[in-house]
Write an enzyme that holds these catalytic residues in place. Structure first.
Site, PDB file in Angstrom:
ATOM      1  N   ARG A   9      -8.663   7.934   6.033  1.00 21.39           N
ATOM      2  CA  ARG A   9      -9.383   6.694   6.027  1.00 21.39           C
ATOM      3  C   ARG A   9     -10.956   7.047   5.822  1.00 21.39           C
ATOM      4  O   ARG A   9     -11.976   6.393   6.242  1.00 21.39           O
ATOM      5  CB  ARG A   9      -9.254   6.165   7.674  1.00 21.39           C
ATOM      6  CG  ARG A   9      -7.841   5.484   7.372  1.00 21.39           C
ATOM      7  CD  ARG A   9      -7.291   4.557   8.487  1.00 21.39           C
ATOM      8  NE  ARG A   9      -6.080   3.833   8.574  1.00 21.39           N
ATOM      9  CZ  ARG A   9      -4.895   4.266   8.705  1.00 21.39           C
ATOM     10  NH1 ARG A   9      -5.056   5.690   9.132  1.00 21.39           N
ATOM     11  NH2 ARG A   9      -3.726   3.720   8.415  1.00 21.39           N
ATOM     12  N   HIS A  39      -0.838  13.865  -0.047  1.00 17.98           N
ATOM     13  CA  HIS A  39      -0.989  12.361  -0.181  1.00 17.98           C
ATOM     14  C   HIS A  39      -2.567  11.946  -0.183  1.00 17.98           C
ATOM     15  O   HIS A  39      -3.293  12.481   0.673  1.00 17.98           O
ATOM     16  CB  HIS A  39      -0.403  11.630   1.085  1.00 17.98           C
ATOM     17  CG  HIS A  39      -0.231   9.994   0.972  1.00 17.98           C
ATOM     18  ND1 HIS A  39      -1.271   9.307   0.560  1.00 17.98           N
ATOM     19  CD2 HIS A  39       0.704   9.396   0.704  1.00 17.98           C
ATOM     20  CE1 HIS A  39      -0.913   8.104   0.371  1.00 17.98           C
ATOM     21  NE2 HIS A  39       0.426   8.014   0.424  1.00 17.98           N
ATOM     22  N   TYR A  42      -6.689   6.857   1.668  1.00 19.83           N
ATOM     23  CA  TYR A  42      -6.135   5.480   1.493  1.00 19.83           C
ATOM     24  C   TYR A  42      -7.380   4.641   0.676  1.00 19.83           C
ATOM     25  O   TYR A  42      -7.255   3.383   0.199  1.00 19.83           O
ATOM     26  CB  TYR A  42      -5.656   4.849   2.746  1.00 19.83           C
ATOM     27  CG  TYR A  42      -4.530   5.277   3.404  1.00 19.83           C
ATOM     28  CD1 TYR A  42      -3.500   5.843   2.696  1.00 19.83           C
ATOM     29  CD2 TYR A  42      -4.476   5.422   4.931  1.00 19.83           C
ATOM     30  CE1 TYR A  42      -2.351   6.450   3.312  1.00 19.83           C
ATOM     31  CE2 TYR A  42      -3.301   5.807   5.483  1.00 19.83           C
ATOM     32  CZ  TYR A  42      -2.285   6.240   4.766  1.00 19.83           C
ATOM     33  OH  TYR A  42      -1.227   6.805   5.315  1.00 19.83           O
ATOM     34  N   HIS A  79      -1.743   5.718  -4.293  1.00 14.68           N
ATOM     35  CA  HIS A  79      -1.554   4.061  -4.179  1.00 14.68           C
ATOM     36  C   HIS A  79      -2.566   3.698  -5.428  1.00 14.68           C
ATOM     37  O   HIS A  79      -3.753   3.912  -5.275  1.00 14.68           O
ATOM     38  CB  HIS A  79      -2.229   3.553  -3.031  1.00 14.68           C
ATOM     39  CG  HIS A  79      -1.338   3.973  -1.910  1.00 14.68           C
ATOM     40  ND1 HIS A  79      -1.601   3.689  -0.402  1.00 14.68           N
ATOM     41  CD2 HIS A  79      -0.241   4.632  -1.834  1.00 14.68           C
ATOM     42  CE1 HIS A  79      -0.855   3.948   0.504  1.00 14.68           C
ATOM     43  NE2 HIS A  79       0.127   4.878  -0.034  1.00 14.68           N
ATOM     44  N   GLU A 116       2.450   5.782  -6.491  1.00 17.82           N
ATOM     45  CA  GLU A 116       3.198   5.107  -5.476  1.00 17.82           C
ATOM     46  C   GLU A 116       3.634   3.569  -5.977  1.00 17.82           C
ATOM     47  O   GLU A 116       2.734   2.834  -6.029  1.00 17.82           O
ATOM     48  CB  GLU A 116       2.959   5.452  -4.203  1.00 17.82           C
ATOM     49  CG  GLU A 116       3.929   4.783  -3.267  1.00 17.82           C
ATOM     50  CD  GLU A 116       3.825   5.349  -1.606  1.00 17.82           C
ATOM     51  OE1 GLU A 116       2.617   6.268  -1.615  1.00 17.82           O
ATOM     52  OE2 GLU A 116       4.062   4.815  -0.674  1.00 17.82           O
ATOM     53  N   ASP A 200       4.615  -5.010   4.058  1.00 19.42           N
ATOM     54  CA  ASP A 200       4.796  -3.608   4.593  1.00 19.42           C
ATOM     55  C   ASP A 200       4.735  -3.006   5.808  1.00 19.42           C
ATOM     56  O   ASP A 200       3.590  -2.963   6.299  1.00 19.42           O
ATOM     57  CB  ASP A 200       3.643  -2.596   3.815  1.00 19.42           C
ATOM     58  CG  ASP A 200       3.774  -1.264   3.709  1.00 19.42           C
ATOM     59  OD1 ASP A 200       4.687  -0.811   3.972  1.00 19.42           O
ATOM     60  OD2 ASP A 200       2.812  -0.686   3.400  1.00 19.42           O
ATOM     61  N   HIS A 202       6.915  -0.107   7.986  1.00 20.40           N
ATOM     62  CA  HIS A 202       8.053   0.699   7.956  1.00 20.40           C
ATOM     63  C   HIS A 202       8.757   0.653   9.333  1.00 20.40           C
ATOM     64  O   HIS A 202       8.195   0.523  10.396  1.00 20.40           O
ATOM     65  CB  HIS A 202       7.232   1.967   7.843  1.00 20.40           C
ATOM     66  CG  HIS A 202       6.531   2.149   6.581  1.00 20.40           C
ATOM     67  ND1 HIS A 202       6.123   3.651   6.098  1.00 20.40           N
ATOM     68  CD2 HIS A 202       6.284   1.502   5.581  1.00 20.40           C
ATOM     69  CE1 HIS A 202       5.363   3.567   5.023  1.00 20.40           C
ATOM     70  NE2 HIS A 202       5.326   2.278   4.532  1.00 20.40           N
ATOM     71  N   GLU A 232       8.403   8.557   6.143  1.00 20.38           N
ATOM     72  CA  GLU A 232       7.061   8.131   6.799  1.00 20.38           C
ATOM     73  C   GLU A 232       7.064   7.070   7.861  1.00 20.38           C
ATOM     74  O   GLU A 232       6.653   5.835   7.943  1.00 20.38           O
ATOM     75  CB  GLU A 232       6.157   7.577   5.489  1.00 20.38           C
ATOM     76  CG  GLU A 232       5.684   8.524   4.481  1.00 20.38           C
ATOM     77  CD  GLU A 232       4.880   7.540   3.520  1.00 20.38           C
ATOM     78  OE1 GLU A 232       5.561   6.378   3.119  1.00 20.38           O
ATOM     79  OE2 GLU A 232       3.939   7.987   2.879  1.00 20.38           O
TER      80      GLU A 232
HETATM   81 ZN    ZN Z   1       4.029   1.496   3.336  1.00 17.40          ZN
HETATM   82 MN    MN Z   2       5.025   5.502   1.076  1.00 15.62          MN
HETATM   83 MN    MN Z   3       1.634   5.991   0.552  1.00 21.05          MN
END
Ligand code: ZN
Ligand code: MN
Ligand code: MN
Length: 261
Positions: A9, A39, A42, A79, A116, A200, A202, A232
């Site tokens: 972030r 990864h 974001y 992303h 992704e 979204d 999880h 995740e």
């Molecule tokens: Zn997600």
């Molecule tokens: Mn993911």
């Molecule tokens: Mn991701």
């Protein structure tokens, strides 16, 4: 294993020095941690219609690839970003142009970007496999592009994976649209939200709307035996749920399954 290079972030990335990079690689090797996936932050939005945000995102992604290269990491998951109200087609082509620039500026690095799949809310592209295919197809440096399928995201995006039959249909669709060979990472997450909801959220393996049957089909699929799978799922205060989720997945593995290649 998957890692971030810094908080996802914040924009700022600090490169590891030579000593740290060497220690990281030696430790990963000694512990048998392979492959390791990075990864991306974001904040990056390569599809943004705002030129300043795009330039900042391109710069940050170049840093992520340099960081990965120093640690011997082969793939950076990203992303694909949001079109910011300009429409999916505009977002897809903007993302492709930005990616081309990232790949060009990192041409000598043995690191690729895995795009992704997304839940598809808030102008985010990547909820349709066709978006990812179109992005990859329009990049000249597409050899360094692949896809990352997140089970929660594809499910809420409308791809059913709740049964062996449903997974088979979705796997065939992935194969038809992007090619299963371009699938280099899987994120294994159950989903609190329903099929096609684009929400979204999880949750723990077997406790959501996907359920154990779907995960059983995925983790035993011989076409995916060489594909790394990353959890995740939410963290519990005592950290015990990571172990529980992993145990649940391992309990689904067929005992007579051929060894992973
Ligand atoms: Zn997600
Ligand atoms: Mn993911
Ligand atoms: Mn991701």
């Amino acid at each position: 294993m998957a890692i971030f290079s810094a908080s996802p972030r914040v924009w700022r990335r600090t490169m590891p020095d030579h000593q740290l990079a060497e220690t990281f690689q030696a430790t990963a090797k000694a512990k048998g941690l392979s492959p390791i996936i990075l990864h991306a932050l974001y904040l990056a939005n390569l599809a943004s219609p705002d030129r300043r945000i795009r330039q900042r995102s391109i710069h940050a992604m170049v840093s992520e690839l340099e960081f990965a290269a120093l640690l011997g990491i082969r793939w950076v998951v990203l992303h694909p970003g949001s079109h910011g109200g300009k429409g999916e087609a505009a977002g897809v082509s903007q993302c492709a142009r930005s990616l081309e620039e990232v790949l060009r500026r990192t041409a000598k690095l043995p690191v690729g970007i895995a795009l992704e799949t997304t839940a598809g809310a808030g102008g985010f592209i990547g909820a349709r496999l066709e978006h990812l295919r179109d992005i990859i197809d329009s990049c000249r440096l597409r050899d360094r592009l692949s896809i990352c399928v997140d089970t929660c995201h594809i499910f809420v995006a409308g791809y059913d994976i709740r049964t062996a039959e449903a997974w088979e249909n979705t796997a065939q669709l992935i194969d038809k649209v992007t090619g299963l060979s371009s699938l280099t990472v899987l994120h294994l997450n159950d989903s609190k939200a329903d099929l096609g909801s684009h929400v979204d959220r999880h949750t723990h393996i077997g406790e959501g709307r996907i359920g154990l049957e779907g995960f059983k089909a995925i983790i035993n699929d011989p076409r995916l035996h060489a594909v790394p799978m990353i959890l995740e799922t939410p963290k519990s205060d005592d950290g015990s749920m990571d172990k529980t989720n992993l145990e649940r997945l391992r309990s689904l593995v067929y005992r007579d399954r051929p060894p992973r290649s």
